[in-house]
Design a protein around this motif. Structure first.
Motif, PDB file in Angstrom:
ATOM      1  N   LYS A 416       3.450 -12.543   7.882  1.00 55.10           N
ATOM      2  CA  LYS A 416       3.586 -11.214   7.674  1.00 55.10           C
ATOM      3  C   LYS A 416       2.624 -10.398   6.926  1.00 55.10           C
ATOM      4  O   LYS A 416       2.267  -9.209   7.384  1.00 55.10           O
ATOM      5  N   LEU A 417       2.064 -10.900   6.257  1.00 55.83           N
ATOM      6  CA  LEU A 417       0.708 -10.266   5.537  1.00 55.83           C
ATOM      7  C   LEU A 417      -0.387  -9.745   6.695  1.00 55.83           C
ATOM      8  O   LEU A 417      -0.822  -8.799   6.725  1.00 55.83           O
ATOM      9  N   LEU A 418      -0.562 -10.762   7.446  1.00 57.01           N
ATOM     10  CA  LEU A 418      -1.634 -10.472   8.586  1.00 57.01           C
ATOM     11  C   LEU A 418      -1.211  -9.128   9.466  1.00 57.01           C
ATOM     12  O   LEU A 418      -1.667  -8.212   9.710  1.00 57.01           O
ATOM     13  N   GLY A 419       0.223  -9.175   9.752  1.00 54.05           N
ATOM     14  CA  GLY A 419       0.585  -7.941  10.632  1.00 54.05           C
ATOM     15  C   GLY A 419       0.614  -6.648   9.711  1.00 54.05           C
ATOM     16  O   GLY A 419       0.254  -5.762  10.104  1.00 54.05           O
ATOM     17  N   LYS A 420       0.763  -6.765   8.497  1.00 55.49           N
ATOM     18  CA  LYS A 420       0.806  -5.511   7.412  1.00 55.49           C
ATOM     19  C   LYS A 420      -0.654  -5.131   7.360  1.00 55.49           C
ATOM     20  O   LYS A 420      -0.901  -3.974   7.341  1.00 55.49           O
ATOM     21  N   LEU A 421      -1.540  -6.062   7.176  1.00 55.62           N
ATOM     22  CA  LEU A 421      -2.907  -5.660   7.037  1.00 55.62           C
ATOM     23  C   LEU A 421      -3.620  -5.055   7.904  1.00 55.62           C
ATOM     24  O   LEU A 421      -4.309  -4.095   7.955  1.00 55.62           O
ATOM     25  N   SER A 422      -3.280  -5.830   9.198  1.00 57.06           N
ATOM     26  CA  SER A 422      -3.641  -5.221  10.461  1.00 57.06           C
ATOM     27  C   SER A 422      -3.165  -3.831  10.764  1.00 57.06           C
ATOM     28  O   SER A 422      -4.005  -3.081  11.291  1.00 57.06           O
ATOM     29  N   HIS A 423      -2.114  -3.532  10.400  1.00 61.18           N
ATOM     30  CA  HIS A 423      -1.489  -2.179  10.406  1.00 61.18           C
ATOM     31  C   HIS A 423      -2.315  -1.122   9.726  1.00 61.18           C
ATOM     32  O   HIS A 423      -2.731  -0.081   9.952  1.00 61.18           O
TER      33      HIS A 423
END
Length: 663
Positions: A416-423
């Motif tokens: 989830k963290l990767l998806g949020k940081l990527s966004h």
């Protein structure tokens, strides 16, 4: 016209006799009969002044080129606007007479004639620059080398290979050299350096755009036929035709009988001047519309289903299959979207045969799965994951609007963290260059990133970054510089980057605009208003519903302290200046701008759009009579937008001119 038909019939007969004699040692007719037919053909060619490329009276020698030269077209060869809706087709033809024609599935070609002689053939290329394939066009089966027309003439059409010839040619090719469809075969054949190879491929030219001095497209088609060109199958459609479906099916049948590869239909206004008066966009003219009536289905073997995680923690299934060529691109993956769709398709095990297509010619999708009797075992079974592939916590299938979705139950999941940081770092949000998903994941694994704020302390790990394999000093310094630059941002980008559920770019701009108004009224900072306003409601935020407002309020309530701390890392600008500059800020009110071409001053097109909106202006995607200015750094460009602007006497200005305008 009778003489032209006789010419084509004589060419067919004579070439058939030549083929039988030279390749099979069979004399179908006597030498005397052959000579009589040959002399008749030669006499008719002299009378009509028409000579076809495959005429035995004018055998063309083969040419071998070292390269295909690039050529700039005399005019833009634009693609057409597309639809898959029959109602769009009916609407287009409702009040004007039209021509409905087959959309040939091949390679677009422009032929040029001067003093009746074929002098050039060029591929469409990117619409502005193509390749010179004259040497190959001279061995097409049906192009007139000479026509009874002394003025300069350019005719556009499609180079095609019929399904019959495609099958014959493919049979002779080794397995690793076979072509997947006639379009790929003709594209490779037309672009051969050796015209001897092109000659063997039985390429035909089908004309679909004929310039004419007359008022109607139909007249141009008729004139071109008399000059010896083969015209695309078409039907005349009177205005307000009710049974358009009949004409569609009729053209499909004609294409099928001729073995022509088609990928849809094209409808055009018969009145040429009316069509021209509608103008063009940057991408397509408005006088025609392309109608796609089916998606090509391709079969391939399912290899596995992988699960990826987005910023909300939903695990999305993605089908991975053996590579398949669709519309000229190699496709190996297609999203299954959610567990409900995966189950509905019947995906159960590896090795299943799946039917793949490109939705709207762009997005790979799985249409269906073929039934088979394969025994499902532990080694080939495909089921939703029990454990998250990112943090190895339990997963759960939940209902989301009556749809089954797979989620990770761990609120602190690294996925989830990767998806949020990527966004957060994406160009439409904070916009940090150099932080790819791969780089973000590496920094997460190293323990350097656990929140948005941590990004702005990556400089503390600079010396360690230098030592990471694949990270050079120059790239690390560039990344850290990009992070520092991103501290200067706008409130709408900041809000969008927070990954607030249901709040997208448009909603973020609406929220930012509202905060700006309150900030101006109360002499506060916009960001302060955002996290201290209290309860946003649909009346405050025009265009946002109550569900979106609740999502926004819940997020701020839960994460207010985090938002406050994160905002301290930024110099958050307002989308317009403070109260003493409000009058100046609205100097573009009632003005409409269109942007085209590359930018020099602004980072990207979205940045320029934000400035225009900041000063009260609006941005449109196409040039029309309502356009105030076209912004293009290449003012002398021959692009469609420039041409349209000049036609409508709309000023074309550069970025520097625009900056002067708002100064």
């Amino acid at each position: 016209m009778d003489k032209l038909k006789r010419i084509k019939e004589l060419i067919r007969q004579l070439n058939q006799c030549r083929d039988l004699y030279y390749n099979n040692s069979i004399s179908k007719i006597s030498n005397w009969e052959y000579d009589n037919l040959f002399d008749e053909l030669k006499r008719l060619e002299e009378e009509t002044n028409i000579i076809m490329t495959n005429s035995p009276t004018h055998t063309v020698g083969y040419e071998v080129k070292s390269e295909l030269k690039k050529v700039k077209h005399s005019h833009l060869m634009l693609s057409l606007d597309k639809t898959k809706s029959l109602s769009d087709l009916k609407k287009f033809s409702d009040d004007k007479d039209c021509l409905l024609m087959c959309k040939m599935d091949g390679l677009s070609i422009l032929l040029s004639y001067k003093n009746g002689e074929l002098i050039k053939a060029e591929t469409r290329g990117n619409g502005e620059i193509g390749e010179d394939v004259t040497h190959n066009a001279k061995v097409f089966e049906n192009i007139p080398l000479h026509i009874d027309y002394t003025k300069e003439l350019e005719i556009e059409g499609e180079a095609i290979i019929t399904y019959d010839d495609f099958e014959k040619i493919n049979k002779e090719l080794p397995p690793d050299k076979k072509y997947s469809n006639p379009r790929n075969l003709v594209s490779g054949s037309v672009r051969q350096l050796d015209s001897g190879i092109a000659k063997k491929r039985h390429i035909k030219f089908i004309a679909w755009k004929v310039p004419t001095e007359k008022d109607f497209m139909l007249s141009g088609f008729q004139d071109a036929e008399e000059l010896g060109f083969e015209i695309v199958p078409y039907s005349y459609i009177p205005k307000k035709t009710k049974n358009l479906e009949y004409y569609i099916e009729k053209l499909k049948e004609v294409a099928s009988k001729k073995n022509f590869p088609i990928d849809g239909l094209v409808i055009s206004y018969n009145d040429i001047q009316y069509g021209k008066s509608l103008g063009i966009t940057e991408h397509h003219p408005k006088h025609s519309l392309s109608y796609k009536f089916y998606d090509d289905i391709y079969q391939t073997k399912l290899l596995d289903v992988e699960f990826t995680m987005g910023k909300t923690g939903v695990l999305t299934p993605t089908a991975v299959f053996e590579p398949v060529d669709i519309d000229g691109s190699i496709i190996e993956r297609a999203s299954l979207h959610n567990i409900s769709i995966m189950n509905k398709l019947g995906i159960t095990h590896k090795g299943q045969i799946v039917n793949v297509y490109k939705a709207n010619t762009v997005i790979p999708q799985i249409d269906s799965v073929e039934e088979d009797d394969t025994e499902i075992t532990n080694s080939n079974i495909i089921t939703p994951l029990n454990l998250c592939p990112f943090c190895h916590s339990d997963t759960s299938i939940i209902k989301d609007n009556d749809t089954d979705v797979l989620v990770c139950t761990n609120p602190n999941c690294k996925g989830k963290l990767l998806g949020k940081l990527s966004h957060f770092v994406s160009k439409n949000a904070i916009g940090i260059e150099g932080l790819s998903d791969q780089t973000l994941q590496k920094f997460i694994d190293l323990g350097w990133l656990s929140s948005f704020k941590d990004i702005y302390y990556l400089s503390e790990h600079k010396e360690e970054m230098y030592k990471i394999n694949g990270f050079g000093k120059k790239s690390v310094d560039k990344l850290l510089e990009s992070i520092e630059k991103s501290r200067n941002t706008t409130l709408d980008r900041f809000i969008y980057g927070l990954c607030i559920p249901l709040i997208g770019r448009t909603a973020s701009k609406t929220i930012s605009s509202f905060c700006r108004k309150i900030a101006i009224r109360d002499l506060l900072d916009d960001i302060y208003v955002f996290y201290n306003y209290g309860t946003f409601n649909a009346n405050d935020l025009n265009g946002l519903g109550e569900i979106m407002c609740k999502s926004l309020n819940d997020y701020i309530s839960q994460k207010k302290n985090e938002i406050m701390e994160l905002s301290k890392e930024f110099n958050i600008e307002s989308n317009i200046r403070k109260q003493d500059n409000i009058t100046n800020n609205l100097i573009l009110t009632n003005m409409v701008f269109v942007i085209t071409g590359s930018l020099n001053h602004y980072k990207n097109r979205n940045d320029l759009i934000s400035v225009i909106e900041q000063f009260g202006g609006k941005v449109s995607g196409s040039v029309s009579s309502k356009t105030s200015y076209l912004i293009n750094n290449n003012i002398t460009s021959t692009s469609g937008k420039n041409a349209k602007a000049k036609q409508l006497n709309i000023p074309i200005i550069s970025e520097e001119d625009f900056i002067q305008l708002i100064s």
